[in-house]
Design an enzyme around this catalytic site. Structure first.
Site, PDB file in Angstrom:
ATOM      1  N   ASP A  40       0.909  -8.326  -5.275  1.00 11.16           N
ATOM      2  CA  ASP A  40      -0.535  -8.107  -5.406  1.00 11.16           C
ATOM      3  C   ASP A  40      -1.264  -9.270  -6.085  1.00 11.16           C
ATOM      4  OD1 ASP A  40      -3.009  -6.774  -5.252  1.00 11.16           O
ATOM      5  OD2 ASP A  40      -2.653  -5.628  -7.088  1.00 11.16           O
ATOM      6  N   HIS A  68      -5.597  -6.711  -4.077  1.00 14.83           N
ATOM      7  CA  HIS A  68      -6.296  -5.462  -3.736  1.00 14.83           C
ATOM      8  C   HIS A  68      -7.793  -5.542  -4.016  1.00 14.83           C
ATOM      9  CE1 HIS A  68      -5.703  -4.208  -8.068  1.00 14.83           C
ATOM     10  NE2 HIS A  68      -6.848  -3.593  -7.850  1.00 14.83           N
ATOM     11  N   SER A  95      -8.715  -4.943 -12.964  1.00 12.20           N
ATOM     12  CA  SER A  95      -7.791  -5.373 -11.917  1.00 12.20           C
ATOM     13  C   SER A  95      -7.858  -6.877 -11.691  1.00 12.20           C
ATOM     14  CB  SER A  95      -8.115  -4.663 -10.605  1.00 12.20           C
ATOM     15  OG  SER A  95      -7.739  -3.317 -10.640  1.00 12.20           O
TER      16      SER A  95
END
Length: 251
Positions: free
Chosen positions: A99, A42, A182
């Site tokens: 992801d 992402h 992230s």
């Protein structure tokens, strides 16, 4: 802690502008220090091939203690420009998978930076304890600790694609993550990467809420049948069948 020397701060580029993510240098079964870096898919949404060449990877962006230094000084002087995408989960940032993105840096990090190519483990058994190392909101490196066993969950529709993690309080405070964390790795008690951060609900004002990490075991071969959707062809290129690997420093 060798593992912290694998973690980098990433300035990402996309069609919507710039942002911060985290990632980690990762070893492969040849132990040849190919400059592979693992992060979250992402983080790269909206990124073109040309924009991957504009990514900036900052090494050793850290302080001696938990407190931020009064100024950045020379902290941001150790960096590499650009990378190429090798594989990713192509899953809308975890909506239908785990992801992950695997990048290869355009050049190897300078040996004087003590870059560590982290080890990993493809076991689907939840780690009983470990740490997440990350750059929250682009800040200096932080370490969050978990002492509850990771449990299997999903971020989207892919059953068993993620680990749910609850952070613990330590003498240096209660671990959380933030935007910018992230893509950062989570390590088991043996110092092996077992997941990468998609997101979650832990914040400074809600430290007891969980975060979710895409499973390394799912990254391995479960997001698709081609090399562009798997870690295995890159991290075990000779098909040795290795299931866990130790980290190494560059020679």
């Amino acid at each position: 802690l060798d593992q912290k020397n694998s973690v980098v701060r990433i300035l990402v580029q996309s069609n919507t502008g710039q942002g911060w993510c985290s990632g980690a240098l990762i070893n492969n079964a040849r132990n040849d220090c190919t400059p592979y870096l693992l992060s979250a898919q992402h983080c790269s949404e909206g990124t073109s091939t040309a924009q991957f060449n504009q990514y900036v990877f900052y090494f050793n962006y850290e302080a001696a203690g938990c407190n931020n230094p009064s100024s950045e000084g020379s902290l941001a002087n150790k960096f590499i420009n650009g990378c190429a995408r090798k594989a990713d989960s192509n899953d809308g940032g975890g909506s239908t998978g785990s992801d992950f993105i695997l990048l290869e840096l355009n050049s190897a990090p300078n040996a004087s930076w003590s870059p560590f190519y982290a080890g990993w483990n493809i076991s689907n058994t939840g780690a009983s304890s470990g740490v997440g190392i990350h750059h929250p909101d682009g800040d200096i490196k932080k370490i969050s600790t978990f002492t509850q066993t990771a449990t299997s969950t999903a971020w989207g529709t892919a059953t068993g694609s993620h680990w749910r993690i609850f952070w613990s309080a330590t003498t240096n405070g209660h671990g959380v993550t933030e935007e910018g964390s992230s893509g950062s790795p989570i390590f088991n008690s043996n110092g092996e990467i077992v997941g990468t951060l998609t997101g979650g609900d832990s914040f400074c004002n809600s430290p007891n809420q969980p975060d979710q990490y895409g499973k390394f075991s799912y990254h391995w071969t479960s997001n698709g049948s081609t090399a562009a959707r798997q870690l295995k062809p890159w991290l075990d290129p000779d098909n040795t069948g290795v299931t866990n690997l130790s980290g190494v420093y560059s020679p």
